[in-house]
Write a protein that holds these residues in place. Structure first.
Motif, PDB file in Angstrom:
ATOM      1  N   SER A 166      -2.193  -1.677  -1.023  1.00  0.00           N
ATOM      2  CA  SER A 166      -3.110  -0.568  -0.171  1.00  0.00           C
ATOM      3  C   SER A 166      -2.230   0.517   0.250  1.00  0.00           C
ATOM      4  O   SER A 166      -1.390   0.271   1.070  1.00  0.00           O
ATOM      5  CB  SER A 166      -4.041  -1.142   0.629  1.00  0.00           C
ATOM      6  N   SER A 180       0.040  -3.515   2.989  1.00  0.00           N
ATOM      7  CA  SER A 180      -0.289  -2.341   3.297  1.00  0.00           C
ATOM      8  C   SER A 180       0.511  -1.261   3.646  1.00  0.00           C
ATOM      9  O   SER A 180       1.008  -1.950   4.681  1.00  0.00           O
ATOM     10  CB  SER A 180      -1.611  -2.525   4.325  1.00  0.00           C
ATOM     11  N   THR A 205      -2.399   2.646  -5.086  1.00  0.00           N
ATOM     12  CA  THR A 205      -3.360   1.740  -4.736  1.00  0.00           C
ATOM     13  C   THR A 205      -3.855   0.870  -5.641  1.00  0.00           C
ATOM     14  O   THR A 205      -4.542   1.590  -6.727  1.00  0.00           O
ATOM     15  CB  THR A 205      -4.309   2.022  -3.704  1.00  0.00           C
TER      16      THR A 205
END
Lengths: 113, 113
Positions: free
Chosen positions: B110, B12, B84
């Protein structure tokens, strides 16, 4: 140029029922793959065709799965009878030459209830 | 069976940052490929690097290959929210009786706006 076409996109069946998936590869692509993808996992190879010949079906559960590639073009993958554990996305891909860039269809999401 | 293994499993980052994903594999290969899969969609080929190449670029993508360590990395620079997706490495070998395209388990990226 059309890409790899798969149908249906979604299928819900009861366990022990049969189901079939269809794939139309990109014109001129001799190599065709069928993969199964479980949620959160990578695609797992089920079978690879070179033209109409199944050159590797070692990962295909042959007791219930079967596949064919008609005239080296379209292909169908069948499950009979389906089990709950068969729920997954079934992906078809084609390639101009084995081991090189593969083009994937959108997949068929199978749910067995 | 799966050949490659991506690391990390999930990543992320913020938009604008770089994202690096790694892939390790087990057997000798002819080429290594990276694919992207958006949620609920088919896989899209990003880049292919041959076993005699060490680095390859395509737009914001940079791929390296170290055959002595049996590993590859994918770098996405200046990431965007649209990046993403899940990223998979796949090994291709069209020598001998091989020719299958085997995928790893993937890295879920992400990118937050």
């Amino acid at each position: 140029e059309a890409g790899v076409v798969q149908s249906p996109r979604y299928k819900i069946i009861e366990k022990k029922q049969p189901v079939a998936f269809w794939c139309n590869p990109i014109s001129g692509h001799n190599t065709l793959y069928w993969y199964r993808q479980n949620l959160g996992q990578g695609p797992e190879l089920l079978i690879r065709y070179e033209n109409e010949e199944a050159v590797d079906d070692s990962q295909l559960p042959k007791d219930r799965f079967s596949a064919e590639r008609l005239k080296g073009v379209d292909s169908t993958l069948k499950i009979q009878p389906a089990e709950l554990g068969d729920s997954a996305v079934y992906l078809c891909a084609s390639s101009p030459m084995r081991g090189t860039e593969a083009f994937f269809g959108q997949g068929t999401r199978l749910t067995v209830v | 069976s799966q050949q490659g293994e991506e690391d990390p499993q999930a990543l992320s980052i913020q938009e604008g940052e770089n994202a690096t994903m790694n892939c390790s594999y087990k057997t000798s290969i002819n080429n290594l490929q990276w694919y992207r899969q958006n949620s609920g969609r088919g896989l899209v080929h990003l880049i292919l690097i041959r076993s005699n190449e060490r680095e390859k670029h395509s737009g914001r993508l940079r791929v390296t290959l170290d055959t002595s360590k049996k590993s590859s990395s994918l770098l996405i620079t200046a990431s965007r929210a649209a990046d993403t997706a899940s990223y998979f490495c796949a090994t291709g070998d069209y020598g001998g009786s091989q020719g299958n395209l085997i995928f790893g388990k993937g890295t879920k990226l992400s990118v937050k706006p």
